[in-house]
Design an enzyme around this catalytic site. Sequence first.
Site, PDB file in Angstrom:
ATOM      1  CG  ASP A   1      -1.953   1.074   1.204  1.00 25.95           C
ATOM      2  OD1 ASP A   1      -2.130   1.700   0.150  1.00 25.95           O
ATOM      3  OD2 ASP A   1      -2.596   1.298   2.241  1.00 25.95           O
TER       4      ASP A   1
ATOM      5  CG  HIS B   1      -3.217   1.413   6.740  1.00 24.69           C
ATOM      6  ND1 HIS B   1      -4.447   2.023   6.930  1.00 24.69           N
ATOM      7  CD2 HIS B   1      -2.938   1.583   5.430  1.00 24.69           C
ATOM      8  CE1 HIS B   1      -4.882   2.527   5.787  1.00 24.69           C
ATOM      9  NE2 HIS B   1      -3.978   2.260   4.858  1.00 24.69           N
TER      10      HIS B   1
ATOM     11  CD  GLU C   1      -5.748   6.376  -0.610  1.00 25.70           C
ATOM     12  OE1 GLU C   1      -6.900   5.922  -0.593  1.00 25.70           O
ATOM     13  OE2 GLU C   1      -4.894   6.054   0.238  1.00 25.70           O
TER      14      GLU C   1
HETATM   15 ZN   LIG Z   1      -3.599   2.663  -0.512  1.00 20.69          ZN
END
Ligand SMILES: [Zn+2]
Length: 514
Positions: free
Chosen positions: A291, A469, A325
């Site tokens: 991510d 995350h 983002e």
């Molecule tokens: Zn992302």
Amino acid sequence: MKTLRLLVPAVLAVSSVVPSLAQTAGQTGPIAEKYKADADKIIAAAMKDTEGYETLAYLTDHIGKRLSGSDSLLKALNWGAETMKKAGFQNVSIQEAMVPHWVRGQEEASIAAPFSKPLHMLGLGMSVGTPAEGITAPIIFIPDLAALANTPDDQIKGKIVVFNPGWHGYGIGSLHRTTGPSRAAAKGAVAVLVRSATGLAMQTPHTGTLTYLPGMPKVPAAAITVEDALLLERLAKEGPVQVHLKMEAHMEADQKAGNVVGEIPGSEHPEQVVVLGGHIDSWDVGQGAMDDGGGIISCFEAVNLIHKLGLKPKRTIRVVFWVNEENGGAGGRAYRDALGDKVRNHVAAIESDGGVERPVGIGYTVMGGGPASGSAARRQAGASANPAAAMAAMAAMGAPQRDLDESKLTPEEKKSWDTIKQIASLLQPIGADSVSPAGGGSDIGPIVAAGVPSLSPRTVGEHYFDWHHTEADTLDKVDPEEFRKNIALLGVLSYVLADMDGQLVGHTSAAPVE
Ligand SMILES: [Zn+2]
């Protein structure tokens, strides 16, 4: 990725769309026939590619995590632009966008009574900090937002609210993270601890952004691990529990950052654009590998290979590494704003922000309303007067997608859907030939809302929410072979969309272009 989409659940799709529910293309037709040879060339090049993974390894190992506002983000932007230039991309630039600068600082949480024990935690992005001495207060365990609404304020006042809604997909999990703090504060809570939005219990906390709702007090909030949330729940049933929370989190002045943009100009219609990308920012933990380093570099390498193969699509293929983002969406908005009327010339937008696990096909939002961005969807749900209804809405977003009812498509939509099925059929050699009626991402949300057709790769989505995350979102989670298949998919999809006769339709109910 933190996104949820109201009608285009790109993120949820990753975890919730069972591939067998998607339609396997197997579609023959003039587009599939015309592009078979080129698609095979792109797939062959992608499946022996090693440079893409090396590029991703540089980003993750040598630049690393890159939260908005950080020096490493700026380093990543410059490196991204240099990498595009070296590959021979044209019109490479960093398109300016101001981004928020949230700083985590030192932080800790612990059980203070009935015994002393540290808790595994990560403050939520954009959270305020505690006073310097921290907050020590009794906790109240509240399963979810509906239960919160049913709890009298006097039971919550002065306490630290601990949420654990369980794991019912990222929609409900992230709803508690984003809006739980404000809702608890509105009833008098002094701080909030929320179970990490994940289904995997490995004593690893998952951060992510919160959204303070307008008019509600701001209290510090942190994610705790699944294990610690369950421990607090058990202890709270036995008797009074005190928790100590100390966070230095704060905001600093906004940073001048931007989107990294580069392209291969079209040979016949350079003004018409197929845009693909993901987000270059990440959380301030781990390496931002899944991510969304994998997303941006698979897009970059796909176009790099098209260029190296000497394929010259009629339209421009543009790669964008959007910024911010994770905690604001400034990059997606700046991109849309800079386009103005030219957004009409965007024939398709493809976002890869669901991880680069093994792809199973293409998501394309062919019908439905103009999608809200993920954060906007959560804000709407979070601000709803009825938390139970908000939870139901988020649960519905997480439900498996039904097959598309093609009888409800207009002739134009049907033609576009068949086009995507033909393109997907070209991906049969890598097992990614299914099509699903939802695709997109939050960075492309603003241009999709202006009517640009919205697509994304669809993967098996087995482990994305285990890592994202967290400190564990590192390069080793990206399997080189699965990564190559993502490059292949993005290469074939973007090339055919940029070269074919005719265009896809976007959302029929999208807002008119101003
Ligand atoms: Zn992302």
